[in-house]
Design an enzyme around this catalytic site. Sequence first.
Site, PDB file in Angstrom:
ATOM      1  N   GLY A   1      -4.611  21.365   8.725  1.00 37.20           N
ATOM      2  CA  GLY A   1      -4.595  19.855   8.170  1.00 37.20           C
ATOM      3  C   GLY A   1      -6.265  20.118   7.674  1.00 37.20           C
ATOM      4  CG  HIS A   2     -10.503  19.642   8.963  1.00 39.90           C
ATOM      5  ND1 HIS A   2     -11.426  20.164   8.606  1.00 39.90           N
ATOM      6  CD2 HIS A   2     -10.285  18.225   9.376  1.00 39.90           C
ATOM      7  CE1 HIS A   2     -12.239  19.611   8.578  1.00 39.90           C
ATOM      8  NE2 HIS A   2     -12.741  17.845   8.842  1.00 39.90           N
TER       9      HIS A   2
END
Lengths: 137, 173
Positions: free
Chosen positions: A45-46
């Site tokens: 997610g990053h």
Amino acid sequence: MPTVVSPVRAPVHVLAEAVADPTTGAAPRSVTSLVLETQEPVFRGHYPGFPIFPGVCLIECVHRSCLTTAPGTPRAVLTLAAVESTRFLGAVFPGDRIVIESTWTAISDGWRVTARIRGDRGDVAAVRLRYHTGEAG
Amino acid sequence: MTSTWTVAHRLPHRYPMLLVDRVVTAVPGSEIVALKAVTTNEPWYAEVSGDARDGDLAYPAVLLMESWAQSAGILAASRSSDGDPLSGDVMLFGGATEVRFLHPVLPGDVLEHRVRVVRLLSDTMIFEGECLVAGRPVMTVERMVMAFRPAQTLRPAPSTTSDSGSPAGTQED
């Protein structure tokens, strides 16, 4: 094995324990390394399609290194009191290895740790943490 | 009130690193109050064993920082137009000074992030504030710096040379 709640899965490899030099009186220094594999959960997610290791997770790598190498016999129990300063200098990508050099300075109720993080392409971050020793909270 | 969808619309972060649930109030260019509920359903708790005690379950302090910083990021994003968060300018975590952790945060706690803009420059924003749980401060932030850079400076270059993957300047967060 105590429960470890951490956003970083990678184990901390200890290259040097934080031991004061009795002859020179120099502050304890410790050296650790971590390899941040593609499977680290934060990369998903990053960011999606653009994985880059979060800056706060670099702080976490320093923190986990400190818990692992704390001076003393038995090892001091450290409670993170503050992130005194952080500076981010370069990016860390999946598969990168980082090396953390930490200098320990005794303060009134614990330790101040000044850490420099280097990655595969040079300096990554400078982090200074403050710890209380003893009771949690 | 800002919907959850709007939070995701304003930040490039996604599961498991999207750490803001809801915006309560926001004044663009000035301040924001945002919430995050801490739950054992986050992947950091995947290895928790049955005999873990409360002290073992404290939410990682750096994620408290990250969640607070993302709230600041929503405030910062309000200055630019909507759209793909990875196009145009992206917000970089430039650094922080004296972030204090006052009490452990446990699953079930709801974080209330209060972020105020201290200084607003053309390519930099400086924030201060605190995080509360049930009205009690659990973290205070003296200063956090966010910088804006064109997204393309962060993307690993698509070329095959070995030294092309390093973004210029700062660590993105």
